[in-house]
Design an enzyme around this catalytic site. Structure first.
Site, PDB file in Angstrom:
ATOM      1  N   HIS A 144     -23.851  25.461   1.798  1.00 50.42           N
ATOM      2  CA  HIS A 144     -24.356  26.441   2.810  1.00 50.42           C
ATOM      3  C   HIS A 144     -23.911  27.941   2.655  1.00 50.42           C
ATOM      4  O   HIS A 144     -22.818  28.072   2.197  1.00 50.42           O
ATOM      5  CB  HIS A 144     -23.557  25.965   4.144  1.00 50.42           C
ATOM      6  CG  HIS A 144     -24.053  26.687   5.406  1.00 50.42           C
ATOM      7  ND1 HIS A 144     -25.227  26.671   6.036  1.00 50.42           N
ATOM      8  CD2 HIS A 144     -23.335  27.907   5.793  1.00 50.42           C
ATOM      9  CE1 HIS A 144     -25.220  27.535   7.289  1.00 50.42           C
ATOM     10  NE2 HIS A 144     -24.329  28.248   6.900  1.00 50.42           N
ATOM     11  N   ASP A 182     -23.846  23.370  19.905  1.00 55.85           N
ATOM     12  CA  ASP A 182     -23.769  24.654  19.004  1.00 55.85           C
ATOM     13  C   ASP A 182     -25.135  25.439  19.529  1.00 55.85           C
ATOM     14  O   ASP A 182     -25.300  26.810  19.351  1.00 55.85           O
ATOM     15  CB  ASP A 182     -23.682  24.525  17.434  1.00 55.85           C
ATOM     16  CG  ASP A 182     -24.048  25.764  16.578  1.00 55.85           C
ATOM     17  OD1 ASP A 182     -23.059  26.570  16.827  1.00 55.85           O
ATOM     18  OD2 ASP A 182     -25.064  26.111  16.076  1.00 55.85           O
ATOM     19  N   ARG A 196     -23.895  33.074  22.727  1.00 57.92           N
ATOM     20  CA  ARG A 196     -22.989  34.141  22.110  1.00 57.92           C
ATOM     21  C   ARG A 196     -24.114  35.374  21.652  1.00 57.92           C
ATOM     22  O   ARG A 196     -23.642  36.592  21.584  1.00 57.92           O
ATOM     23  CB  ARG A 196     -22.744  33.665  20.742  1.00 57.92           C
ATOM     24  CG  ARG A 196     -21.195  32.881  21.169  1.00 57.92           C
ATOM     25  CD  ARG A 196     -20.765  31.783  20.034  1.00 57.92           C
ATOM     26  NE  ARG A 196     -20.583  32.502  18.936  1.00 57.92           N
ATOM     27  CZ  ARG A 196     -20.805  32.279  17.618  1.00 57.92           C
ATOM     28  NH1 ARG A 196     -21.220  30.904  17.134  1.00 57.92           N
ATOM     29  NH2 ARG A 196     -20.551  32.881  16.419  1.00 57.92           N
ATOM     30  N   SER A 234     -19.167  26.851  14.260  1.00 62.60           N
ATOM     31  CA  SER A 234     -20.289  26.673  14.245  1.00 62.60           C
ATOM     32  C   SER A 234     -21.217  26.221  13.196  1.00 62.60           C
ATOM     33  O   SER A 234     -21.948  25.339  13.001  1.00 62.60           O
ATOM     34  CB  SER A 234     -21.195  28.116  14.872  1.00 62.60           C
ATOM     35  OG  SER A 234     -22.525  28.124  14.530  1.00 62.60           O
ATOM     36  N   LYS A 293     -22.095  21.844  12.012  1.00 61.19           N
ATOM     37  CA  LYS A 293     -23.214  21.561  11.759  1.00 61.19           C
ATOM     38  C   LYS A 293     -23.397  20.708  10.254  1.00 61.19           C
ATOM     39  O   LYS A 293     -23.954  19.497   9.945  1.00 61.19           O
ATOM     40  CB  LYS A 293     -24.376  22.482  11.563  1.00 61.19           C
ATOM     41  CG  LYS A 293     -24.739  22.968  12.992  1.00 61.19           C
ATOM     42  CD  LYS A 293     -25.665  24.271  13.025  1.00 61.19           C
ATOM     43  CE  LYS A 293     -24.919  25.644  12.713  1.00 61.19           C
ATOM     44  NZ  LYS A 293     -25.395  26.633  12.970  1.00 61.19           N
TER      45      LYS A 293
END
Ligand code: URA
Length: 432
Positions: free
Chosen positions: A84, A163, A170, A185, A189
């Site tokens: 990621h 999320d 947010r 967050s 995931k």
């Protein structure tokens, strides 16, 4: 039953909340029992007072439990790795790392997101490939990872609905840039998608969320800690985002560059990052190889054509046409030239990202449509010596007016001086 107002007040006063309190708050918010205004007030209290490691873990754990989880490793009977990036300008690393890792025999199944603002999203880049489908159901996703070794899809199923709801809140309440909320967050995931080992890439610089190395280290440490608490192996690299990664910025342009890179013809910074991330993923996989051996295997896959073949199989499996000539091309290409001779001291990532966004390559609002063909190719990078009038970059636009605006922005992003900037590589630090 918790009273949300009490939790807001206690967090505002700097108190630590219990795991159960955080869990009830998050699950109550997801069900709609805690209204947006209370959750937003709580996030703002977190902005000022922070969360401890155990509060951040409780938040992450509750977010994971808010929906389905996927056990990809169990379904495949293999150790599964994932990667990621926190996102930046020209970051097409996943498009290249996936085929390299899969060509080396390690299954790579990734759920990605769309871009918002000046940072691009992997799904948008993939959708510039004619016919490519990013929506697969969970069974089809698992089956493709099993048979092709590689799938990159949009978030399937009902993974981490907390999320989705919290991020949207947010986004409109000035509570995105809060380290423990970003860490939970991202990690909720990744953890819900079931990877056993994760390589994280935290971008640092003017084109990234994290502007300084110190802030990036704090985020990296929190994400590594969350992974460990959930029993996963996590390594986090901190990489430069003060200038765009590689040369291409814009969806189809980035796909071309990613394919060049897995064919051993990519720009040096992107090639180095792809090799490094692939080597780390291979060394965490069930192949049982060292980092050095992982790097050799990744390099081999890039030079012997196997990564390119894997790419083509993968794109076809998801309905796309892997021929690079099938990618859309913008009708207007305008050059940006150096106003003087010298050394490129800066190619500011943020204005280049905004130029691509304004050309139509990104979205300002979630539902905007994008033009996959447009963008900027920065052929001159930091540290390069240029002659007066030499091409620094090309702007790819759908019309002359948008091209002219982008040319001005790209020209302003370049600084040319007489002294070489302090050299540093793409990799700034590693947190493991
Ligand atoms: N990316 C995410 O997925 N979440 C954040 O909070 C920030 C970046």
């Amino acid at each position: 039953m918790i009273r949300a107002a009490d939790l807001i007040e206690r967090k505002r006063n700097g108190e630590q909340l219990s795991n159960d309190e955080i869990s009830e708050l998050v699950l109550g918010f997801t069900r709609g029992d805690v209204p947006d205004y209370q959750m937003a007030a709580w996030c703002m209290a977190v902005y000022f007072k922070g969360l401890t490691g155990s509060e951040t873990h409780a938040l992450t754990d509750a977010m994971i439990r808010s929906g389905e989880t996927l056990e990809l490793g169990k379904a495949l009977g293999r150790k599964v790795v994932d990667k990621h990036s926190t996102g930046g300008v020209g970051d097409k690393t996943s498009l290249a790392v996936g085929p390299v890792v899969a060509a080396c025999g390690v299954p790579f199944g990734k759920m990605s997101g769309r871009g918002l603002g000046h940072t691009g999203g992997t799904l948008d880049k993939l959708e510039s490939i004619p016919g490519f489908r990013v929506e697969l159901d969970i069974d089809a996703f698992v089956e493709q990872v099993r048979t092709v070794g590689l799938a990159i899809v949009g978030q399937t199923g009902d993974l981490v609905p907390a999320d989705k709801k919290l991020y949207a809140l947010r986004d409109v309440t000035a509570t995105v840039d809060i380290v423990p909320l970003i860490a939970s967050s991202i990690m909720s995931k990744k953890l819900a998608a079931g990877a056993d080992a994760i390589v994280l890439d935290v971008k640092v610089g003017d084109g990234a969320f994290m502007k300084t190395l110190d802030d990036a280290r704090i985020l990296a440490e929190q994400m590594v800690d969350l992974g460990r608490r959930e029993g996963r192996e996590v390594v986090c690299v901190l990489t430069d985002m003060d200038q765009p990664l590689g040369a291409a910025v814009g969806n189809a342009l980035e796909v071309r560059e990613a394919v060049d890179t897995i064919s051993a013809e990519g720009p040096p910074d992107l090639s180095e990052l792809v090799l490094d991330a692939s080597a780390r993923l291979l060394s965490l996989s069930d192949l049982g190889v060292s980092l050095e051996e992982g790097r050799e295997r990744a390099q081999q896959a890039m030079t012997d054509g196997s990564a390119r073949e894997t790419y083509e199989r993968w794109i076809r499996a998801q309905g796309g046409d892997p021929d690079l000539d099938a990618l859309p091309r913008a009708p207007f290409v305008t050059e940006v030239r150096a106003p003087r001779a010298g050394i490129v001291t800066r190619v500011a990532a943020l204005p280049i990202g905004i130029a691509s966004l304004e050309l139509g390559g990104g979205r300002r609002q979630k539902d905007d449509t994008i033009d996959h063909s447009v963008g900027v190719v920065c052929s001159a990078k930091r540290g390069q010596t240029v002659a007066a009038g030499q091409v620094l970059a090309d702007v790819h636009a759908r019309d002359e007016e948008s091209a002219a605006r982008a040319v001005d922005m790209v020209a302003a992003a370049y600084e040319i001086g007489d002294e070489a900037p302090a050299p540093h590589g793409i990799l700034l630090d590693v947190i493991a």
